[in-house]
Structures are given as C-alpha cells and as structure tokens.
Design an enzyme around this catalytic site. Structure first.
Site, PDB file in Angstrom:
ATOM      1  CD  GLU A 125     -75.390  22.455  84.002  1.00 44.71           C
ATOM      2  OE1 GLU A 125     -74.612  21.899  83.202  1.00 44.71           O
ATOM      3  OE2 GLU A 125     -75.684  23.658  83.915  1.00 44.71           O
ATOM      4  CG  ASN A 220     -67.962  17.558  74.186  1.00 42.89           C
ATOM      5  OD1 ASN A 220     -66.832  17.645  73.742  1.00 42.89           O
ATOM      6  ND2 ASN A 220     -68.245  16.825  75.252  1.00 42.89           N
TER       7      ASN A 220
END
Ligand code: F3S
Length: 291
Positions: A125, A220
């Site tokens: 990203e 996560n």
C-alpha cells in the site's frame, strides 16, 4: 452450547469488493491474473484458483488475452500504466480508502508540498502511495523516524490505512518540529481493523471458548487472538473447521467466533456449523435437549 458471532468479523469492505470484482471478471471468460495475492487467505485463494484466477508477481507476466486485477492495496501509477499496456482489461480493485490516500498525496505534491505518510515503507500500500508523489513523499514507521527527515514544506501528514491511531498521532506531532508551516493532518486510518478488535473484545468476556478464524501468519488475525486471550484463556486461532478439537469444548456453555479481514464467509459458516454439530452431539450424548 451457544455459538455467538462477534458484531464485526470477516471480510472488510475493501476485500469484499475486490473479491466481487474478481468474480465479475471471471464471468467475462478470459483468464484472470491478480498482481500479488488478492487476499492473505490460503483457502480463499485455493477456491479462486480453482475458478481460474492465478497470481502473478510482475506486470510483465500478464499477456494480451488476460484480465489483470489490481488488489485492494493499490499500485503505483507506473505499474497501473504497464498493466493497461499489457492486459486485455485492467480491473482496479484498489480499496477506495487507499485511493483517497493516493489522491491526497498526489494533490499535495502538485502544490509543491511535502507528504509524510505514517506506515511501513515496505508494505505494498505504501509503495503504491509513494508512486503518486515520489519526489515529495516520506514514509516513516514511527515518530522517531521523523527526526531523520529534512525540513518539510507545508507538509501533509496521512497514514497507512491499517496503522494504529496512537502511532499516527505521534508522527503528526513530531512532524510539527520539522515543518515551516502548520502541517495538514488527515487521519486516513480505516476503522475495519479496530472495529473487529473492539467487537472481539466485547464478546471475549462473555464466552468460555473463542475461535478466531484466519491465517496463522495474518497479522490482523494474530492481533485478534491476542485481544480475545486477554479475557478468554481458551482462545484459538484456526484456519479451517477441521482444526477444532472437540475436547476443548467440553463443558463450554458459550463459544465465541470471529474472523480476520481476509477470511471468507463460507469458511466462517463451515466453522459455525461444525461448532453447532459438536454442541448437538455432546447434548445428545448427555441425553439433554438438542438446540
Ligand atoms: Fe480497505 Fe480498510 Fe479493508 S482500507 S481494504 S476496508 S482494511
């Protein structure tokens, strides 16, 4: 045995959208190639591979009769242009929250300003965002790294979408000391990760056993496990329903379930079904009511 799902779990908006776009692309009939793995979930990737999706590492691996997919993390404009040159069609599944960071950085750079992005410079990203403002952008992991930056002109401070709020706020504060004008601070953190953690935390105190469905290497999912373990010692990170050990559920009245942002619904449904089956079996063995 009661099975309770957390209020927020599984695919985030951006990942769900990307998977749907790939499904639509498959409907066109041409081979579909994603640049990098679409999501970090082995089972979902295997399912998509069976449907005809393959992962490539470089734009040069895409050919004229194929559909190229940009995943939710986004890419640099250069990579996008190369894909457009090589592929029959490009499907841009960049998450709109990531596109926002790209656009903000691009606009600030056009105005001759510096851009500081709080995040991991090696993350795809961040590589994509830097591509939109390569000469003006600095990616820093934390406030300490701001000390190494040169003086900054009217800086914009933004964040990798999955960063911790505290780190972002510390970076924004540190940038002030380097700036020739008050920095423009735009919080671009996406709430999906935090929402899943908050929901898991709220449920963890109410259950005897907690299952977190997600990749064993997914950051996560590992964080979700840690959040659940704070209040529920019997918390387990599993990738598939086969990993559930019925012995762990002995005597459990309530079982919590959550899933990381890359875990597909069909896998969550399989886990819930297996838990219910185990619960029903033990009820049956005890001669008590089957729920
Ligand atoms: Fe997008 Fe947030 Fe997911 S930025 S890809 S919705 S974690």
């Amino acid at each position: 045995m009661e099975v309770l799902l957390a209020n927020e779990y599984g695919f985030c908006f951006g990942v769900e959208r990307a998977v749907e776009m790939v499904e639509d692309a498959l409907g066109v009939g041409a081979p579909v190639r994603t640049l990098g793995p679409l999501i970090h979930n082995t089972q979902e990737m295997q399912r998509l591979e069976c449907e005809g999706v393959a992962t490539v590492q470089e734009p040069s691996q895409v050919s004229k009769d194929e559909i190229a997919v940009i995943r939710a993390h986004g890419v640099t404009p250069q990579v996008q242009a190369e894909l457009e040159k090589r592929a029959a069609q490009v499907v841009d599944a960049t998450c709109p929250f990531v596109t926002r960071v790209q656009r903000l950085a691009e606009r600030a750079a056009t105005e001759g300003r510096h851009v500081v992005v709080a995040g991991n410079p090696d993350h795809p990203e961040m590589i994509g965002v830097v591509g939109y403002a390569p000469k003006n952008t600095f990616v820093v992991r934390d406030a300490d790294e701001v000390a190494n930056l040169p003086s900054l002109h009217a800086p914009l401070v933004v964040s990798q979408t999955t960063l911790k709020l505290q780190t972002f706020l510390e970076v924004a504060e540190a940038v002030k000391a380097k700036a020739d004008a008050e920095p423009q601070v735009v919080n671009t953190i996406c709430s999906a990760t935090r929402d899943r953690q908050d929901a898991a935390r709220a449920l963890a105190g109410l259950v005897d056993v907690f299952y977190i469905i997600g990749g064993k290497h997914s950051s996560n999912s590992i964080k979700l496990l840690a959040v659940c373990q704070e209040q529920c010692a019997e918390s387990f990170l599993i990738e598939t329903p086969q990993e559930i050990n019925p012995a762990d559920l002995k005597g459990a009245g309530r079982v919590g379930v959550t899933a990381g942002a890359s875990t597909p619904n069909w896998l969550i449904e399989q886990v819930v079904k297996r838990l219910r089956d185990i619960g029903n079996q033990s009820n049956g063995n005890n001669g008590s009511r089957v729920n």
